[in-house]
Design an enzyme around this catalytic site. Structure first.
Site, PDB file in Angstrom:
ATOM      1  N   HIS A   1       0.807  -1.046  -0.011  1.00 22.86           N
ATOM      2  CA  HIS A   1      -0.114  -0.071  -0.002  1.00 22.86           C
ATOM      3  C   HIS A   1       0.882   1.103   0.036  1.00 22.86           C
ATOM      4  O   HIS A   1       1.989   1.268   0.720  1.00 22.86           O
ATOM      5  CB  HIS A   1      -1.044   0.114   1.189  1.00 22.86           C
TER       6      HIS A   1
ATOM      7  N   ASP B   1      -7.737  -5.607  -0.112  1.00 24.04           N
ATOM      8  CA  ASP B   1      -8.303  -6.518  -1.174  1.00 24.04           C
ATOM      9  C   ASP B   1      -7.754  -8.058  -0.937  1.00 24.04           C
ATOM     10  O   ASP B   1      -8.220  -8.760  -1.725  1.00 24.04           O
ATOM     11  CB  ASP B   1      -7.768  -5.935  -2.468  1.00 24.04           C
TER      12      ASP B   1
HETATM   13  C1  SDX Z   1      -6.048  -0.075  -2.823  1.00 24.73           C
HETATM   14  O1  SDX Z   1      -4.550   4.529  -1.929  1.00 24.73           O
HETATM   15  C2  SDX Z   1      -5.372   3.894  -1.249  1.00 24.73           C
HETATM   16  O2  SDX Z   1      -5.933   4.203  -0.294  1.00 24.73           O
HETATM   17  C3  SDX Z   1      -6.035   2.748  -2.116  1.00 24.73           C
HETATM   18  C4  SDX Z   1      -6.792   1.977  -1.428  1.00 24.73           C
HETATM   19  C5  SDX Z   1      -8.225   2.526  -1.165  1.00 24.73           C
HETATM   20  O3  SDX Z   1      -9.014   2.239   0.016  1.00 24.73           O
HETATM   21  O4  SDX Z   1      -8.583   3.399  -2.036  1.00 24.73           O
HETATM   22  O5  SDX Z   1      -6.482   1.507  -0.061  1.00 24.73           O
HETATM   23  C6  SDX Z   1      -7.406   0.824  -2.235  1.00 24.73           C
HETATM   24  O6  SDX Z   1      -5.940   0.415  -3.931  1.00 24.73           O
HETATM   25  C7  SDX Z   1      -5.183  -0.927  -2.190  1.00 24.73           C
HETATM   26  C8  SDX Z   1      -4.090  -1.438  -3.138  1.00 24.73           C
HETATM   27  C9  SDX Z   1      -4.755  -2.624  -3.878  1.00 24.73           C
HETATM   28  N1  SDX Z   1      -3.670  -3.042  -4.971  1.00 24.73           N
HETATM   29  C10 SDX Z   1      -2.881  -4.288  -4.796  1.00 24.73           C
HETATM   30  O7  SDX Z   1      -3.118  -5.153  -3.886  1.00 24.73           O
HETATM   31  C11 SDX Z   1      -1.922  -4.284  -6.063  1.00 24.73           C
HETATM   32  C12 SDX Z   1      -0.822  -5.219  -5.463  1.00 24.73           C
HETATM   33  N2  SDX Z   1       0.065  -3.888  -4.663  1.00 24.73           N
HETATM   34  C13 SDX Z   1       0.828  -3.151  -5.562  1.00 24.73           C
HETATM   35  O8  SDX Z   1       0.763  -3.034  -6.883  1.00 24.73           O
HETATM   36  C14 SDX Z   1       1.510  -1.757  -4.591  1.00 24.73           C
HETATM   37  O9  SDX Z   1       1.364  -2.365  -3.389  1.00 24.73           O
HETATM   38  C15 SDX Z   1       0.616  -0.647  -4.736  1.00 24.73           C
HETATM   39  C16 SDX Z   1       0.179  -0.340  -5.923  1.00 24.73           C
HETATM   40  C17 SDX Z   1      -0.727  -0.922  -3.826  1.00 24.73           C
HETATM   41  C18 SDX Z   1       1.241   0.494  -4.099  1.00 24.73           C
HETATM   42  O10 SDX Z   1       2.524   0.580  -4.824  1.00 24.73           O
HETATM   43  P1  SDX Z   1       3.850   1.319  -4.498  1.00 24.73           P
HETATM   44  O11 SDX Z   1       3.290   2.533  -4.111  1.00 24.73           O
HETATM   45  O12 SDX Z   1       4.712   1.573  -5.534  1.00 24.73           O
HETATM   46  O13 SDX Z   1       4.242   0.836  -3.459  1.00 24.73           O
HETATM   47  P2  SDX Z   1       5.427   1.335  -2.390  1.00 24.73           P
HETATM   48  O14 SDX Z   1       6.037   2.319  -3.086  1.00 24.73           O
HETATM   49  O15 SDX Z   1       5.135   1.007  -0.971  1.00 24.73           O
HETATM   50  O16 SDX Z   1       6.403  -0.042  -2.738  1.00 24.73           O
HETATM   51  C19 SDX Z   1       7.418  -0.379  -1.978  1.00 24.73           C
HETATM   52  C20 SDX Z   1       8.367  -1.366  -2.766  1.00 24.73           C
HETATM   53  C21 SDX Z   1       8.425  -1.127  -4.238  1.00 24.73           C
HETATM   54  O17 SDX Z   1       9.664  -1.736  -4.635  1.00 24.73           O
HETATM   55  P3  SDX Z   1      10.870  -0.720  -4.880  1.00 24.73           P
HETATM   56  O18 SDX Z   1      10.537   0.181  -5.919  1.00 24.73           O
HETATM   57  O19 SDX Z   1      11.113   0.202  -3.734  1.00 24.73           O
HETATM   58  O20 SDX Z   1      12.183  -1.460  -5.168  1.00 24.73           O
HETATM   59  O21 SDX Z   1       7.558  -2.448  -2.497  1.00 24.73           O
HETATM   60  C22 SDX Z   1       7.114  -3.295  -4.022  1.00 24.73           C
HETATM   61  C23 SDX Z   1       7.363  -1.965  -5.020  1.00 24.73           C
HETATM   62  O22 SDX Z   1       7.763  -2.429  -6.222  1.00 24.73           O
HETATM   63  N3  SDX Z   1       5.942  -3.681  -3.953  1.00 24.73           N
HETATM   64  C24 SDX Z   1       5.514  -4.921  -4.143  1.00 24.73           C
HETATM   65  C25 SDX Z   1       4.238  -5.018  -3.829  1.00 24.73           C
HETATM   66  N4  SDX Z   1       3.788  -3.921  -3.497  1.00 24.73           N
HETATM   67  C26 SDX Z   1       4.893  -3.047  -3.635  1.00 24.73           C
HETATM   68  N5  SDX Z   1       6.272  -6.009  -4.515  1.00 24.73           N
HETATM   69  C27 SDX Z   1       5.735  -7.303  -4.628  1.00 24.73           C
HETATM   70  N6  SDX Z   1       4.356  -7.459  -4.360  1.00 24.73           N
HETATM   71  C28 SDX Z   1       3.559  -6.181  -4.244  1.00 24.73           C
HETATM   72  N7  SDX Z   1       2.387  -6.612  -3.966  1.00 24.73           N
END
Ligand code: SDX
Length: 393
Positions: free
Chosen positions: A270, A328
């Site tokens: 997140h 989710d």
């Molecule tokens: C919702 O914003 C909100 O409030 C949204 C929400 C709401 O109620 O409206 O909460 C609803 O959208 C929840 C999120 C649902 N999405 C997913 O579950 C999809 C899987 N999650 C990822 O795509 C991701 O975690 C995000 C999109 C949710 C966040 O992406 P970010 O902002 O890039 O995450 P981050 O910056 O905290 O990531 C930190 C690191 C990154 O690696 P680096 O670039 O630092 O090397 O963690 C990695 C990311 O690549 N990472 C993951 C990951 N999520 C983040 N690696 C593997 N699996 C994952 N799920």
């Protein structure tokens, strides 16, 4: 000179607005609706009371709640002409495509709640959307499975009515199980609002131009559809089904950690929460309750989800990146157990979030200092240069 901009791919370093509606502390895993913890609202309140709280800022008295529920209940039907609108879509259209289209067209049906300068019309638009989104989502589902639309029943509560409109057929009325209805209502509450997430920011940006409220909510639905946002609940269940059994989990954990593999664990991570998403905890308890009620507590998908969570929470990569299950991760397991196809998961998120979108939109529209949104950029393209005739290129 002027403003100095820093490039922030996620727009997280600068506040886009002030708001009094929802507060998140991502480090503590805290979520408050108008100051009330989500855990208490999920346990003690119900969705329409939470809608009142988000819209008006305070928990309602008994009389206020009765009046609000009466107003919403008596707006649940849609204009009969809208039935024809659905028939322009292919049967296999994703219900989110149908919802974007139908909600975007609502201003063509409800002319008397599109003038954003009139506070009364803004209020009516809010009530109409909270009331009609479940009906529209249920109609999108019925249309996709080739069954006739089912009209709402005023004798049912909000969640029970939605289950009725989805699962009743002319030949047989769906009997609403109170425990399933409460679980459905809790899912609505857990998704109701979440500060300035991507789809809420989309609604605010659209609203800042003076677009009518139905068009703004349609824009929010379109943004929510993405798998990185609200589309994750569908993608997560499909991922859990693809993993299939707990012995295949390590393969997927490895892929999620591989920088060269675009795969991410859906339902994990997140932008704001760097601790547990408090909604995921409540959702996990609800999943246990619903599957036990249905006698499928040994559901393989739930086993895979719990083992995946356990492994990921002990894995150094996920710990270092502060990745936890989000809202989710478990919701799809409950919705699947209730009988919904995965394509209906995000429409259910959208109908739940409508009150958050419309509350944030109303808050913004009452701001006398409101200006049109205009995000800036850092230009990294070519410097100014002269035109080159085609024969000289
Ligand atoms: C919702 O914003 C909100 O409030 C949204 C929400 C709401 O109620 O409206 O909460 C609803 O959208 C929840 C999120 C649902 N999405 C997913 O579950 C999809 C899987 N999650 C990822 O795509 C991701 O975690 C995000 C999109 C949710 C966040 O992406 P970010 O902002 O890039 O995450 P981050 O910056 O905290 O990531 C930190 C690191 C990154 O690696 P680096 O670039 O630092 O090397 O963690 C990695 C990311 O690549 N990472 C993951 C990951 N999520 C983040 N690696 C593997 N699996 C994952 N799920």
């Amino acid at each position: 000179q002027g403003d100095v901009f820093t490039y922030d791919p996620g727009f997280t370093s600068t506040a886009s607005c002030t708001s009094t509606i929802t507060y998140i502390d991502g480090d503590k895993g805290e979520l408050l609706y108008r100051g009330y913890p989500i855990e208490q609202l999920a346990e003690k309140s119900h969705y329409l009371e939470v809608c009142y709280l988000l819209l008006y800022g305070e928990l309602p008295t008994a009389a206020q709640l009765e009046d609000f529920e009466h107003r919403v209940t008596n707006h649940t039907m849609v204009h009969e002409q809208m039935h024809n609108f659905f028939r322009g879509f292919r049967r296999d259209a994703h219900p989110m495509a149908t919802m974007v289209g139908v909600v975007g067209a609502m201003s063509a049906f409800y002319h008397d709640s599109t003038d954003i300068s009139d506070p009364w019309q803004r209020e009516v638009a809010a009530i109409r959307m909270i009331a009609k989104l479940p009906t529209i989502a249920a109609m999108a589902y019925k249309y996709s499975v080739g069954q006739p639309f089912v009209y709402p029943k005023n004798s049912l509560d909000y969640a029970g009515n939605f289950l009725h409109m989805c699962f009743s057929v002319p030949a047989e009325e769906y009997i609403v199980n109170p425990i399933l209805s409460k679980a459905m209502d809790r899912i609505f509450t857990l998704h109701a609002d979440h500060e300035q997430n991507a789809s809420t920011s989309t609604v605010r940006l659209a609203g800042s131009s003076g677009a009518n409220p139905f068009a703004c909510i349609a824009a929010g639905i379109a943004c929510l559809w993405g798998p990185a946002h609200g589309g994750a609940n569908q993608a997560c269940l499909e991922m859990l089904r693809e993993i299939g059994t707990v012995d295949r989990i390590p393969e997927y954990i490895a892929r999620a950690k591989d920088k060269d593999d675009p795969f991410r664990l859906m339902g994990f991570g997140h932008r704001v929460y760097k601790n547990f998403d408090p909604r995921a905890k409540v959702m996990k308890e609800s999943a246990d309750e619903v599957l036990e009620l249905l006698g499928i507590e040994d559901n393989e998908t739930l086993k895979v989800a719990k083992e995946l969570e356990r492994i990921a929470l002990e894995d150094e990569y996920f710990v270092s990146k502060k990745l936890y299950p989000n809202v989710d991760f478990y919701s799809g397991i409950i919705l699947d157990a209730m009988g919904f196809p995965t394509a209906m998961f995000t429409p259910i998120f959208a109908l739940s979030r409508t009150v958050g979108w419309i509350s944030q939109w109303k808050e913004m529209m009452f701001d006398p200092e409101l200006k049109i949104g205009r995000p800036r950029q850092l230009y990294t393209g070519a410097p100014a240069r002269g035109y080159i005739e085609v024969e000289d290129r």
